[in-house]
Enzyme design. Structure first.
Site, mmCIF file in Angstrom:
data_model
loop_
_atom_site.group_PDB
_atom_site.id
_atom_site.type_symbol
_atom_site.label_atom_id
_atom_site.label_comp_id
_atom_site.label_asym_id
_atom_site.label_seq_id
_atom_site.Cartn_x
_atom_site.Cartn_y
_atom_site.Cartn_z
ATOM 1 N N GLY A 1 14.598 -2.948 7.276
ATOM 2 C CA GLY A 1 13.251 -3.444 7.563
ATOM 3 C C GLY A 1 12.251 -2.404 7.116
ATOM 4 O O GLY A 1 11.729 -2.452 5.995
ATOM 5 N N GLU B 1 -2.053 -8.577 3.170
ATOM 6 C CA GLU B 1 -1.446 -9.022 4.428
ATOM 7 C C GLU B 1 -1.920 -8.159 5.596
ATOM 8 O O GLU B 1 -2.210 -8.650 6.684
ATOM 9 C CB GLU B 1 0.062 -8.824 4.284
ATOM 10 N N GLY C 1 4.948 -3.920 8.004
ATOM 11 C CA GLY C 1 5.015 -2.458 8.164
ATOM 12 C C GLY C 1 4.691 -2.123 9.601
ATOM 13 O O GLY C 1 3.594 -2.447 10.078
HETATM 14 C C1 FAD Z 1 7.753 -12.559 13.814
HETATM 15 C C2 FAD Z 1 8.118 -11.718 12.624
HETATM 16 C C3 FAD Z 1 7.751 -12.157 11.349
HETATM 17 C C4 FAD Z 1 8.105 -11.409 10.242
HETATM 18 N N1 FAD Z 1 7.811 -11.894 8.977
HETATM 19 C C5 FAD Z 1 8.337 -11.272 7.905
HETATM 20 C C6 FAD Z 1 8.214 -11.855 6.604
HETATM 21 O O1 FAD Z 1 7.575 -12.898 6.409
HETATM 22 N N2 FAD Z 1 8.824 -11.242 5.559
HETATM 23 C C7 FAD Z 1 9.536 -10.081 5.723
HETATM 24 O O2 FAD Z 1 10.054 -9.573 4.729
HETATM 25 N N3 FAD Z 1 9.645 -9.493 6.933
HETATM 26 C C8 FAD Z 1 9.079 -10.069 8.026
HETATM 27 N N4 FAD Z 1 9.211 -9.492 9.269
HETATM 28 C C9 FAD Z 1 9.976 -8.266 9.390
HETATM 29 C C10 FAD Z 1 9.127 -7.058 9.737
HETATM 30 O O3 FAD Z 1 8.319 -6.693 8.656
HETATM 31 C C11 FAD Z 1 10.090 -5.956 10.201
HETATM 32 O O4 FAD Z 1 10.598 -6.358 11.456
HETATM 33 C C12 FAD Z 1 9.425 -4.602 10.290
HETATM 34 O O5 FAD Z 1 9.097 -4.128 9.001
HETATM 35 C C13 FAD Z 1 10.302 -3.562 10.980
HETATM 36 O O6 FAD Z 1 11.602 -3.547 10.460
HETATM 37 P P1 FAD Z 1 12.848 -3.647 11.462
HETATM 38 O O7 FAD Z 1 12.645 -4.840 12.325
HETATM 39 O O8 FAD Z 1 14.096 -3.572 10.670
HETATM 40 O O9 FAD Z 1 12.722 -2.376 12.402
HETATM 41 P P2 FAD Z 1 13.307 -0.865 12.105
HETATM 42 O O10 FAD Z 1 13.018 -0.512 10.699
HETATM 43 O O11 FAD Z 1 14.726 -0.898 12.566
HETATM 44 O O12 FAD Z 1 12.421 -0.032 13.065
HETATM 45 C C14 FAD Z 1 12.726 0.139 14.462
HETATM 46 C C15 FAD Z 1 11.754 1.152 15.039
HETATM 47 O O13 FAD Z 1 11.930 2.420 14.374
HETATM 48 C C16 FAD Z 1 10.708 2.862 13.858
HETATM 49 N N5 FAD Z 1 10.913 3.587 12.607
HETATM 50 C C17 FAD Z 1 11.674 3.216 11.551
HETATM 51 N N6 FAD Z 1 11.587 4.123 10.562
HETATM 52 C C18 FAD Z 1 10.735 5.091 10.995
HETATM 53 C C19 FAD Z 1 10.212 6.293 10.431
HETATM 54 N N7 FAD Z 1 10.524 6.674 9.198
HETATM 55 N N8 FAD Z 1 9.357 7.027 11.177
HETATM 56 C C20 FAD Z 1 9.015 6.642 12.425
HETATM 57 N N9 FAD Z 1 9.469 5.512 12.999
HETATM 58 C C21 FAD Z 1 10.308 4.752 12.306
HETATM 59 C C22 FAD Z 1 9.887 1.609 13.629
HETATM 60 O O14 FAD Z 1 8.499 1.880 13.580
HETATM 61 C C23 FAD Z 1 10.285 0.767 14.833
HETATM 62 O O15 FAD Z 1 9.530 1.149 15.936
HETATM 63 C C24 FAD Z 1 8.812 -10.195 10.401
HETATM 64 C C25 FAD Z 1 9.132 -9.746 11.681
HETATM 65 C C26 FAD Z 1 8.806 -10.494 12.784
HETATM 66 C C27 FAD Z 1 9.206 -10.007 14.146
#
Ligand code: FAD
Length: 367
Positions: free
Chosen positions: A118, A232, A354
């Site tokens: 993500g 976005e 993001g």
């Molecule tokens: C309702 C909904 C709609 C969405 N729509 C889309 C869409 O249309 N298209 C799409 O592609 N995605 C979509 N997303 C995905 C969304 O962009 C991701 O959930 C988001 O980017 C975070 O990725 P992750 O869920 O894998 O969390 P992770 O990457 O696993 O992050 C978990 C936690 O760790 C923190 N973290 C991770 N890396 C770091 C770092 N380097 N430094 C500090 N903190 C960090 C994060 O900030 C977060 O708090 C959607 C998500 C939701 C919930």
């Protein structure tokens, strides 16, 4: 005039169906074509491609009106996909895809996130293998907004499976209708935004024309995302401020009516101070947002400023909506009260496009 048209349309065509949309976890397909007929979709895409020929100010109005009415309808994703196409597709492709998107016949989605990637977008595993005049795609995506209805997907893939991290990422447009090997999972169960179709997408030997690569070359996907995600992110900032203002407005009404200890809640100093703080923060947000919108319209809002807008405005929204819910007491926790739905719906603003932590990293790179 545009605001009044959008407002009336949402009130008549969207609001009465919200409960049903929430139950079915998606808007009706006709919602898209009706919005297209009225000219609400792609309002800031040039008229020669079927768009409204306006600016981001028009998009702002659509996003604000939807947020204020508590409607889940991701037209800003539709517009965002259109802007990827506008910037990186060929003239023929623009003329093929954009008018159909403007009419709501083709619903757009952006598919970047994967179960194991993500924030760490460099870790995506979906691969597009070149085979003659085609790309053959294998992999899966998750959390895709508009996933159920999507007829056109802006898909992040690795075109060079061996390239490390962000290198080797490309964006490919996938037209999904009757496409062998393409499958949509059921809409995901979420904390809020229940009427929004958020789905998993699966690609099994999916073949698309090689010309669907957003060019001019392979491996440009990450820089294209960095540039276009500002759209976005700013749109989410718009929704955040509209929601915060709406929360203050409905809470102010509520505390004048609700009584405790023989007087309206607004007669307690804590209520007045909390609302004074919320109103002030919402106003600061509005001024900052308007400044960002003005800069965006003239092409002067860089990706750092867009990240600042999204992170700060959604954090601010979170504080305000939470305080406003608290002032509703137990009723604030009941989903029939708009403040409860706002609280659940707005939580994702700090996560998607993001996370706010990733955006702070992005801002920090500029220091
Ligand atoms: C309702 C909904 C709609 C969405 N729509 C889309 C869409 O249309 N298209 C799409 O592609 N995605 C979509 N997303 C995905 C969304 O962009 C991701 O959930 C988001 O980017 C975070 O990725 P992750 O869920 O894998 O969390 P992770 O990457 O696993 O992050 C978990 C936690 O760790 C923190 N973290 C991770 N890396 C770091 C770092 N380097 N430094 C500090 N903190 C960090 C994060 O900030 C977060 O708090 C959607 C998500 C939701 C919930």
């Amino acid at each position: 005039m545009f605001r009044s048209t959008v407002h009336k349309f949402i009130e008549k065509e969207f609001a009465p169906h919200q409960a049903r949309w929430r139950q079915q976890h998606r808007p009706d397909a006709e919602a898209w074509t009706k919005a297209g007929e009225l000219g609400i979709l792609l309002s800031d895409v040039p008229a020669e491609y079927g768009g409204g020929g306006g600016t981001f100010a028009h998009e702002t109005i659509v996003v604000e009106e939807l947020a204020q009415a508590g409607i889940h309808f991701a037209s800003f994703i539709q517009s965002s996909v259109a802007h990827y196409i506008l910037a990186y597709a060929s003239e023929d492709q623009k003329r093929n895809w954009l008018p159909r998107m403007a009419r709501g016949e083709l619903v757009g989605a952006i598919a970047m996130s994967e179960p194991a990637a993500g924030s760490d977008i460099g870790g995506i595993k979906t691969v597009a293998r070149r085979d003659g005049d085609s790309y053959v795609i294998n992999g899966s995506k998750t959390f895709v907004t508009n996933g159920w209805h999507a007829g056109i997907v802006c898909l992040a893939v690795k075109t060079d499976a061996k390239a490390a991290g962000l290198k080797g990422i490309s964006l490919v447009i996938v037209e999904t209708k009757d496409l062998p090997g393409y499958r949509v999972g059921r809409p995901l169960e979420k904390v809020g935004m229940h009427a929004q179709d958020t789905c998993e997408l699966f690609f099994d030997e999916v073949r698309v024309p090689a010309s669907n690569l957003l060019g001019p070359a392979e491996g440009l996907g990450f820089s294209q995302m960095m540039e276009k995600m500002s759209y976005e992110r700013l749109a989410i900032g718009v929704a955040a401020v509209a929601t915060a203002e709406q929360a203050v407005a409905i809470t102010t009404e509520y505390v004048k009516e609700r009584r405790a200890f023989g007087k309206p809640l607004i007669d307690f100093q804590n209520t007045r101070f909390k609302l004074a703080e919320c109103k002030t923060e919402a106003h600061i947000g509005r001024v900052f947002l308007d400044n960002c919108i003005e800069r965006f319209i003239v092409g002067q809002l860089d990706s750092v400023a867009a990240a600042q807008a999204k992170y700060w405005l959604t954090d601010c929204e979170g504080r305000i909506v939470d305080d406003c819910l608290q002032l509703h007491g137990g009723y604030g926790y009941m989903t029939e009260y708009p403040i409860a739905r706002m609280w659940a719906d707005s939580r994702v603003h700090r996560i998607y496009a993001g996370t706010n932590e990733i955006l702070k990293e992005l801002i920090a790179w500029s220091l």
